[in-house]
Design a protein around this motif. Structure first.
Motif, PDB file in Angstrom:
ATOM      1  N   PRO A 164       9.050  68.525  53.806  1.00 18.68           N
ATOM      2  CA  PRO A 164       8.594  69.010  52.497  1.00 18.68           C
ATOM      3  C   PRO A 164       9.338  68.323  51.364  1.00 18.68           C
ATOM      4  CG  PRO A 164       9.994  70.640  53.565  1.00 18.68           C
ATOM      5  CD  PRO A 164       9.792  69.530  54.550  1.00 18.68           C
ATOM      6  N   HIS A 165       8.670  68.212  50.267  1.00 14.42           N
ATOM      7  CA  HIS A 165       9.251  67.621  49.066  1.00 14.42           C
ATOM      8  C   HIS A 165      10.185  68.648  48.418  1.00 14.42           C
ATOM      9  CE1 HIS A 165       9.436  66.059  44.972  1.00 14.42           C
ATOM     10  NE2 HIS A 165       9.125  64.889  45.508  1.00 14.42           N
ATOM     11  N   PRO A 166      11.286  68.220  47.813  1.00 14.76           N
ATOM     12  CA  PRO A 166      12.189  69.178  47.154  1.00 14.76           C
ATOM     13  C   PRO A 166      11.497  70.051  46.106  1.00 14.76           C
ATOM     14  CG  PRO A 166      13.249  67.043  47.324  1.00 14.76           C
ATOM     15  CD  PRO A 166      11.829  66.866  47.800  1.00 14.76           C
ATOM     16  N   HIS A 167      10.484  69.517  45.459  1.00 11.33           N
ATOM     17  CA  HIS A 167       9.771  70.329  44.468  1.00 11.33           C
ATOM     18  C   HIS A 167       9.003  71.468  45.140  1.00 11.33           C
ATOM     19  CE1 HIS A 167       8.389  71.161  40.460  1.00 11.33           C
ATOM     20  NE2 HIS A 167       7.147  71.210  40.890  1.00 11.33           N
ATOM     21  N   GLU A 168       8.566  71.266  46.372  1.00 10.80           N
ATOM     22  CA  GLU A 168       7.897  72.351  47.098  1.00 10.80           C
ATOM     23  C   GLU A 168       8.859  73.514  47.332  1.00 10.80           C
ATOM     24  OE1 GLU A 168       4.498  70.422  49.850  1.00 10.80           O
ATOM     25  OE2 GLU A 168       6.552  69.825  50.363  1.00 10.80           O
ATOM     26  N   PHE A 169      10.124  73.204  47.601  1.00 14.06           N
ATOM     27  CA  PHE A 169      11.106  74.274  47.724  1.00 14.06           C
ATOM     28  C   PHE A 169      11.233  75.037  46.417  1.00 14.06           C
ATOM     29  CE2 PHE A 169      12.680  71.807  51.354  1.00 14.06           C
ATOM     30  CZ  PHE A 169      12.789  72.835  52.289  1.00 14.06           C
ATOM     31  N   PHE A 170      11.270  74.309  45.315  1.00 12.37           N
ATOM     32  CA  PHE A 170      11.361  74.950  44.004  1.00 12.37           C
ATOM     33  C   PHE A 170      10.150  75.853  43.744  1.00 12.37           C
ATOM     34  CE2 PHE A 170      10.068  74.759  39.522  1.00 12.37           C
ATOM     35  CZ  PHE A 170      11.117  75.460  38.956  1.00 12.37           C
ATOM     36  N   LEU A 171       8.950  75.356  44.090  1.00 13.59           N
ATOM     37  CA  LEU A 171       7.736  76.114  43.822  1.00 13.59           C
ATOM     38  C   LEU A 171       7.574  77.347  44.713  1.00 13.59           C
ATOM     39  CD1 LEU A 171       5.155  73.223  43.381  1.00 13.59           C
ATOM     40  CD2 LEU A 171       6.055  74.717  41.599  1.00 13.59           C
ATOM     41  N   TYR A 172       7.906  77.232  45.990  1.00 10.80           N
ATOM     42  CA  TYR A 172       7.521  78.269  46.940  1.00 10.80           C
ATOM     43  C   TYR A 172       8.677  79.046  47.548  1.00 10.80           C
ATOM     44  CZ  TYR A 172       3.364  75.410  46.569  1.00 10.80           C
ATOM     45  OH  TYR A 172       2.303  74.683  46.085  1.00 10.80           O
ATOM     46  N   PHE A 173       9.878  78.464  47.590  1.00 10.20           N
ATOM     47  CA  PHE A 173      10.966  79.128  48.295  1.00 10.20           C
ATOM     48  C   PHE A 173      12.112  79.570  47.397  1.00 10.20           C
ATOM     49  CE2 PHE A 173       9.130  76.198  51.540  1.00 10.20           C
ATOM     50  CZ  PHE A 173       8.558  77.197  52.307  1.00 10.20           C
ATOM     51  N   ASP A 174      12.064  79.215  46.140  1.00 10.08           N
ATOM     52  CA  ASP A 174      13.126  79.588  45.202  1.00 10.08           C
ATOM     53  C   ASP A 174      12.826  80.963  44.649  1.00 10.08           C
ATOM     54  OD1 ASP A 174      15.379  79.400  43.685  1.00 10.08           O
ATOM     55  OD2 ASP A 174      14.421  78.259  42.076  1.00 10.08           O
TER      56      ASP A 174
END
Length: 175
Positions: A164-174
């Protein structure tokens, strides 16, 4: 074989100068980075620039602005020369120059210009389809081209697709 005027073929030819997508992602409009597949006398966002500082023909020069510091200079310079010779030998018309001063290039508004945004995987496929010009004169061998493309796919394309892209972590897991 892909027709050399095909934009995807041009993207493939640039991959030896820009071996990764980092510079294309970091550089955007307004940074004077060569983000457009075009040639121009004034626009610094064009891949090829012909500075117009003097009217004297002896001072005319050409700036090919796409090579990235992460590229292999030996492969890059050889590929540039081979692509230039191929264009001269096959009388490939580069079209008219891009005269807009804007750094933005839109496909619909200017057929002379195309934004360079092909992902690594697409441009490697284009290079795989259009590499005959590199084989002339035994400058490159088919083994070198195939191994380089194979390495880029195995070491860069596939690992990025699997994570996954780091931005996906920001969008969905943060949370």
């Amino acid at each position: 074989m892909v027709h050399r005027r095909d934009p995807e073929a041009r993207e493939g030819r640039l991959r030896l100068q820009q071996p990764d997508d980092e510079i294309l992602q970091a550089a955007g409009p307004g940074f004077e980075a060569p983000v457009n597949l075009a040639y121009s006398s004034r626009n610094r966002s064009a891949s090829v620039r012909i500075p117009m500082y003097s009217a004297s023909p002896k001072t005319k020069r050409l700036e090919f602005r796409t090579p990235d510091p992460s590229c292999n200079g030996y492969l890059s310079f050889a590929a540039q020369l081979m692509a230039g010779l191929d264009g001269v030998q096959n009388k490939i018309d580069p079209g008219s120059r891009w005269t807009r001063t804007s750094t933005r290039c839109r496909r619909r508004s200017s057929p002379k210009c195309r934004p360079r945004r092909a992902p690594l995987e697409e441009s490697l496929k284009a290079l795989e389809e259009d590499h005959e010009f590199l084989l002339k004169g035994d400058v490159f061998t088919i083994d070198v081209i195939e191994k380089w493309i194979e390495y880029k796919v195995e070491a860069e394309v596939n690992p990025v697709k699997l994570r996954p892209h780091p931005h996906e972590f920001f969008l969905y897991f943060d949370c």
